[in-house]
Design an enzyme around this catalytic site. Structure first.
Site, PDB file in Angstrom:
ATOM      1  N   SER A 135      15.550  -1.550  -1.044  1.00  0.00           N
ATOM      2  CA  SER A 135      14.495  -1.562  -1.005  1.00  0.00           C
ATOM      3  C   SER A 135      14.585  -0.174  -2.027  1.00  0.00           C
ATOM      4  CB  SER A 135      13.184  -1.222  -0.422  1.00  0.00           C
ATOM      5  OG  SER A 135      12.466  -0.278  -1.142  1.00  0.00           O
ATOM      6  N   LYS A 167      14.586  -4.787  -5.123  1.00  0.00           N
ATOM      7  CA  LYS A 167      12.791  -3.407  -4.817  1.00  0.00           C
ATOM      8  C   LYS A 167      12.739  -2.924  -5.678  1.00  0.00           C
ATOM      9  CE  LYS A 167      10.086  -2.626  -1.139  1.00  0.00           C
ATOM     10  NZ  LYS A 167       9.225  -3.112  -0.271  1.00  0.00           N
ATOM     11  N   LYS A 169      10.215   0.742  -6.065  1.00  0.00           N
ATOM     12  CA  LYS A 169       9.011   0.976  -5.914  1.00  0.00           C
ATOM     13  C   LYS A 169       8.467   1.928  -7.316  1.00  0.00           C
ATOM     14  CE  LYS A 169       8.918   1.203  -1.604  1.00  0.00           C
ATOM     15  NZ  LYS A 169       8.095   0.633  -0.313  1.00  0.00           N
ATOM     16  N   ASP A 195       7.118  -2.775  -5.582  1.00  0.00           N
ATOM     17  CA  ASP A 195       5.844  -2.458  -4.375  1.00  0.00           C
ATOM     18  C   ASP A 195       5.364  -1.353  -4.370  1.00  0.00           C
ATOM     19  OD1 ASP A 195       5.222  -2.335  -1.744  1.00  0.00           O
ATOM     20  OD2 ASP A 195       6.975  -1.727  -1.192  1.00  0.00           O
ATOM     21  N   GLU A 220       4.977  -5.985  -4.670  1.00  0.00           N
ATOM     22  CA  GLU A 220       4.053  -6.269  -3.327  1.00  0.00           C
ATOM     23  C   GLU A 220       3.442  -5.261  -3.249  1.00  0.00           C
ATOM     24  OE1 GLU A 220       7.847  -5.458  -0.801  1.00  0.00           O
ATOM     25  OE2 GLU A 220       6.547  -4.273   0.625  1.00  0.00           O
ATOM     26  N   ASP A 245       1.472  -6.670   2.401  1.00  0.00           N
ATOM     27  CA  ASP A 245       2.578  -5.449   3.222  1.00  0.00           C
ATOM     28  C   ASP A 245       1.777  -4.910   3.667  1.00  0.00           C
ATOM     29  OD1 ASP A 245       3.892  -4.199   4.582  1.00  0.00           O
ATOM     30  OD2 ASP A 245       5.422  -2.992   2.788  1.00  0.00           O
ATOM     31  N   LYS A 269       6.431  -7.347   8.315  1.00  0.00           N
ATOM     32  CA  LYS A 269       7.098  -6.189   9.389  1.00  0.00           C
ATOM     33  C   LYS A 269       6.546  -6.144  11.059  1.00  0.00           C
ATOM     34  CE  LYS A 269       7.147  -2.871   5.682  1.00  0.00           C
ATOM     35  NZ  LYS A 269       7.153  -1.815   5.203  1.00  0.00           N
ATOM     36  N   GLY A 297      10.346  -3.617   5.847  1.00  0.00           N
ATOM     37  CA  GLY A 297      11.058  -2.682   6.586  1.00  0.00           C
ATOM     38  C   GLY A 297      10.755  -1.453   6.771  1.00  0.00           C
TER      39      GLY A 297
HETATM   40  O1  OSB Z   1       5.795  -0.329   1.743  1.00  0.00           O
HETATM   41  O2  OSB Z   1       7.838  -1.803   2.265  1.00  0.00           O
HETATM   42  C1  OSB Z   1       7.688  -0.926   2.113  1.00  0.00           C
HETATM   43  C2  OSB Z   1       9.880   2.233   3.707  1.00  0.00           C
HETATM   44  C3  OSB Z   1       8.804   2.667   4.738  1.00  0.00           C
HETATM   45  C4  OSB Z   1       7.713   2.340   4.748  1.00  0.00           C
HETATM   46  C5  OSB Z   1       7.537   1.161   3.507  1.00  0.00           C
HETATM   47  C6  OSB Z   1       7.888   0.956   3.018  1.00  0.00           C
HETATM   48  C7  OSB Z   1       9.749   0.870   3.049  1.00  0.00           C
HETATM   49  C8  OSB Z   1      10.394   0.208   2.350  1.00  0.00           C
HETATM   50  C9  OSB Z   1      11.382   0.549   2.686  1.00  0.00           C
HETATM   51  O3  OSB Z   1      10.073  -0.325   1.050  1.00  0.00           O
HETATM   52  C10 OSB Z   1      11.897  -0.793   3.144  1.00  0.00           C
HETATM   53  C11 OSB Z   1      13.239  -0.634   4.347  1.00  0.00           C
HETATM   54  O4  OSB Z   1      14.668  -0.974   3.982  1.00  0.00           O
HETATM   55  O5  OSB Z   1      13.219  -0.791   5.305  1.00  0.00           O
HETATM   56 MG    MG Z   2       6.167  -2.559   1.360  1.00  0.00          MG
END
Ligand code: OSB
Ligand code: MG
Length: 374
Positions: A135, A167, A169, A195, A220, A245, A269, A297
């Protein structure tokens, strides 16, 4: 298995690089680690809620407090033979999913250990390895300006290391351009998803209709963090699967979302849904309904990554996970040795329990507050 003792630790982990989403830019991860003692065995849990309530309503502070004041008194001294029994003890506590996830992961690991099973086998996992995705946060240059060049460099670096899926953001005003540039640089075959972390509203449907042209695996959490109604309306207007999510915090949330057609994929998660017990229930329900899931995650420590790897070994975890070795996230982490990335996969441990040794020296040094409850 009797819950003899719980040690709670408030832990902060420096990130190698700031992680920027539509909701914040963070340089340190705040998490809560639970050490459960039963007889002469120990097992580890984690509730990775961050410092501020910007992803969900919980924080590392609330996780610590709720474990201390409300969960520990209900479980200490109790004999617990299954995760279902644990959740009966704490079912009266509303919300506080990550706090429940912290005790659930410790108890799950202990139950596996007692049975001589790996956590993956205990949960019903079947995969031997889990595809690792990454991510990639919003990148900024030295002047603090968002930089697509740096994003492309970051993506190239991760692909070189073997990660199986990218992925990125996105947020309003930073969506079509990064996706266009990534497709230009890496081609249409790159497994790519975005995301939004709840940054858009239904009025932005045009952006998502345009994103339909880019062959994304999924979009996402485009809309509000608690919404399943508007997501259903948006899903009807676009081809790309919406993946929820933030909106899915319980089994019933998942059931309602599938009922309404709010998404076609779910990011599970385990800590967001109060632990592995409910995560497995959601996994099974989605499998019955032909809806693929994948393991998201929170930038948790390697302890939480191990719980995630075990969960992601279940058969309907069909897409690459947001799970990665420590070197992706932190200069120091809580296990030793670190989990390796092998050809873009994380191997599912077969040893009883967590499958990795916690680095208690690092843990002690990164702990800012701790408490032992008997
Ligand atoms: O939205 O998936 C998410 C990290 C912290 C809070 C929300 C998210 C994320 C990530 C990182 O996208 C995912 C990871 O590599 O742990
Ligand atoms: Mg997410």
């Amino acid at each position: 298995m009797k819950i003899d003792e719980l040690e709670l630790r408030y832990v902060t982990l420096d990130l190698l690089e700031p992680f920027e989403t539509s909701f914040e830019r963070e340089t340190r991860m705040h998490t809560v680690i639970v050490k459960l003692t039963s007889g002469d065995r120990i097992a580890w849990g984690e509730g990775p809620a961050w410092r501020e309530p910007l992803y969900s309503a919980e924080t590392a502070g609330t996780v610590y407090l709720v474990l201390k004041e409300h969960i520990a008194p209900r479980v200490l001294g109790k004999a617990v033979e299954s995760l279902a029994e644990l959740h009966e003890l704490i079912a009266g506590i509303r919300g506080n999913y990550m706090a429940k996830g912290a005790i659930d992961t410790a108890v799950a690991t202990m139950l596996a250990l007692e049975r001589g099973q790996s956590l993956a086998a205990f949960l019903g996992g079947t995969r031997k390895k889990v595809a690792s995705g990454v991510s990639v946060g919003i990148q900024r240059d030295d002047e603090g300006e968002i930089s697509i060049d740096l994003l492309l460099k970051a993506v190239a670096g991760f692909l070189d290391k073997g990660y199986r899926r990218i992925k990125i953001k996105i947020k309003p005003g930073y969506d079509l351009e990064p996706v266009t540039e990534i497709r230009k640089a890496f081609g249409d075959d790159l497994p790519l998803q975005v995301d939004a972390n709840s940054a858009y509203s239904l009025a932005d449907a045009d952006v998502f209709r345009t994103l339909d042209g880019f062959g994304l695996l999924l979009i996402e959490q485009p809309l509000a963090y608690h919404d399943i109604i508007d997501h259903a309306k948006l899903q009807k207007q676009i081809e790309t699967p919406i993946c929820l999510d933030e909106s899915i915090k319980s089994f019933d949330d998942a059931r309602h979302a599938l009922d309404l057609g709010s998404c076609r994929i779910i990011n599970i998660k385990h800590t967001r849904v109060a632990g592995l017990y409910h995560a497995v229930r959601i996994h099974d329900f989605c499998a019955e309904h032909g809806v693929p899931v994948w393991c998201g995650g929170m930038l948790e420590s390697a302890i939480g990554q191990c719980h995630g790897i075990a969960m992601a070994s279940l058969p309907n975890f069909a897409l690459a996970a947001d799970l990665a070795p420590s070197e992706r996230y932190f200069p120091r982490d809580l296990i030793h040795p670190w989990i390796p990335l092998v050809d873009g996969y994380l191997e599912v441990p077969t040893e009883p329990g967590l499958g990795f040794d916690v680095d208690e020296t690092a843990l002690e040094e990164l702990t800012s507050e701790k408490l032992t409850l008997r």
